[in-house]
Enzyme design. Structure first.
Site, PDB file in Angstrom:
ATOM      1  N   TYR A   1     108.105 -26.354 -16.390  1.00 38.91           N
ATOM      2  CA  TYR A   1     108.866 -25.164 -16.766  1.00 38.91           C
ATOM      3  C   TYR A   1     108.347 -24.223 -15.952  1.00 38.91           C
ATOM      4  O   TYR A   1     107.078 -24.035 -15.611  1.00 38.91           O
ATOM      5  CB  TYR A   1     108.851 -24.946 -18.173  1.00 38.91           C
ATOM      6  CG  TYR A   1     109.456 -25.713 -19.135  1.00 38.91           C
ATOM      7  CD1 TYR A   1     111.073 -25.469 -19.059  1.00 38.91           C
ATOM      8  CD2 TYR A   1     109.195 -26.709 -19.844  1.00 38.91           C
ATOM      9  CE1 TYR A   1     111.923 -26.165 -19.913  1.00 38.91           C
ATOM     10  CE2 TYR A   1     109.987 -27.529 -20.508  1.00 38.91           C
ATOM     11  CZ  TYR A   1     111.368 -27.448 -20.842  1.00 38.91           C
ATOM     12  OH  TYR A   1     112.237 -28.026 -21.473  1.00 38.91           O
TER      13      TYR A   1
ATOM     14  N   HIS B   1     122.320 -28.344 -27.004  1.00 36.92           N
ATOM     15  CA  HIS B   1     123.132 -28.853 -25.895  1.00 36.92           C
ATOM     16  C   HIS B   1     124.286 -29.738 -26.244  1.00 36.92           C
ATOM     17  O   HIS B   1     125.078 -30.010 -25.525  1.00 36.92           O
ATOM     18  CB  HIS B   1     122.077 -29.558 -24.935  1.00 36.92           C
ATOM     19  CG  HIS B   1     121.388 -28.520 -24.405  1.00 36.92           C
ATOM     20  ND1 HIS B   1     121.661 -27.562 -23.624  1.00 36.92           N
ATOM     21  CD2 HIS B   1     119.797 -28.500 -24.452  1.00 36.92           C
ATOM     22  CE1 HIS B   1     120.390 -26.780 -23.124  1.00 36.92           C
ATOM     23  NE2 HIS B   1     119.390 -27.513 -23.600  1.00 36.92           N
TER      24      HIS B   1
END
Length: 334
Positions: free
Chosen positions: A84, A222
């Site tokens: 990330y 999601h």
């Protein structure tokens, strides 16, 4: 472009291309991983983790090491979003050491790590994570776009799911994705689906496990990935896949529906989690949901499969197991 129309049209085109594709021998790269002397394998599954040890990444890693030692695991599976927020900048990016080498230090985790790419990995230098130079620096690291791990009793089919998602191409917002090696997209996806279908069809393993970053079914933020439901799921169901394992949503979950024989497992709790979101209309399908950090273990023998989910403290949250007979277990009179 209307996203529903775009997905529907794209799905029709892909179906036609797959129907017309020549029946060639599967060409997915296969990594041989020998099972134990009793024919079993065991491994851990972690996803969405690479944050320099922050957001409880180090604590999850500690518990992975302890469970890995108890189970004497053979390898680790990563469901993507390995680094990330925007992948690696280059092969020399110190984030790799800070987020991987320096974090997963337990002796039991010094085994092969088989990794797929996530959407955050695609925001950086994708070729860096795929580079053999990186593997020479860290021998555990085995990262490819789509590939197979053949452990005899089970085969794991790793699928590069990020290029399937329309939004990254149509509405990337302020994000830049590294599509080297992917364009032209339609041809790339056709190749993945064709080679995966042939590999699954040719597989003689008693257990078939497919690993991707994006969820086919998910109750978290999601949700279901429509492109995978349309293009990937029919291939998995037609070829008797046992598990579909993913990350992307930062939670742990197990979904089993009456419409599909596949168990849908999410292990995306490697670091940042606790999103406070849940949306699933059929409670009977949701076997387990935990909106927090943790990981998963899988043990497979010739006839049994055992799955366990753990939290950030190593506590067991959920267990699932199943069994099946081998064809060789049936005695046919001559």
């Amino acid at each position: 472009m209307d996203s529903k129309f775009g997905l529907r049209s794209f799905s029709i085109v892909m179906t036609l291309l797959l129907t017309m594709a020549p029946k060639l021998q599967a060409e997915l790269t296969t990594v041989e991983h020998a099972p134990n002397s009793d024919g079993s394998i065991s491994f851990l599954v972690i996803g969405d983790w690479g944050r320099r040890g922050l957001y409880n990444q180090s604590q999850v890693a500690l518990q992975m090491g302890r469970i890995g030692e108890k189970m004497d695991i053979d390898f680790v599976v990563s469901t993507g979003d390995n680094i990330y927020d925007n992948g690696m900048k280059s092969i020399d990016d110190p984030v790799f050491q800070l987020s991987f080498t320096n974090i997963y230090t337990s002796p039991s985790l010094q085994k092969p790590w088989y990794l797929v790419l996530g959407n955050h990995d695609y925001r950086g230098d994708v070729e860096a994570q795929l580079s053999p130079i990186l593997k020479s620096m860290e021998s555990r690291w085995i990262c490819m776009r789509s590939f197979i791990v053949d452990a005899e009793v089970a085969e794991l089919f790793f699928v590069d799911t990020t290029p399937f998602v329309d939004a990254y191409f149509i509405h990337p917002e302020d994000q830049t994705y590294d599509w080297r090696g992917v364009s032209p997209r339609e041809s790339y996806l056709q190749t993945i689906l064709t080679e995966l279908e042939m590999s699954l069809r040719e597989s003689r393993a008693n257990w078939k496990i497919v690993v991707g970053h994006h969820a086919i079914k998910s109750a978290s933020i999601h949700g279901n990935t429509k492109e995978l439901e349309s293009l990937l799921l029919p291939i998995l169901e037609a070829n008797k896949v046992d598990l579909y394992v993913n990350g992307h949503d930062h939670c742990l979950q197990h979904i089993s529906t009456s419409q599909s024989p596949i168990q849908f497992l999410t292990s995306g709790g490697g670091s940042k989690a606790w999103r406070g979101y849940y949306n699933w209309s059929k409670p009977e399908d949701m076997k387990f949901f935990y909106d927090g950090q943790g990981f998963m273990s899988v043990k497979v023998t010739r006839t049994e499969m055992n799955v366990v989910f753990y939290d950030v403290s190593g506590n067991i949250l959920h267990k699932w197991n199943t069994s099946k007979m081998l064809y060789t277990d049936f005695a046919f009179p001559m």
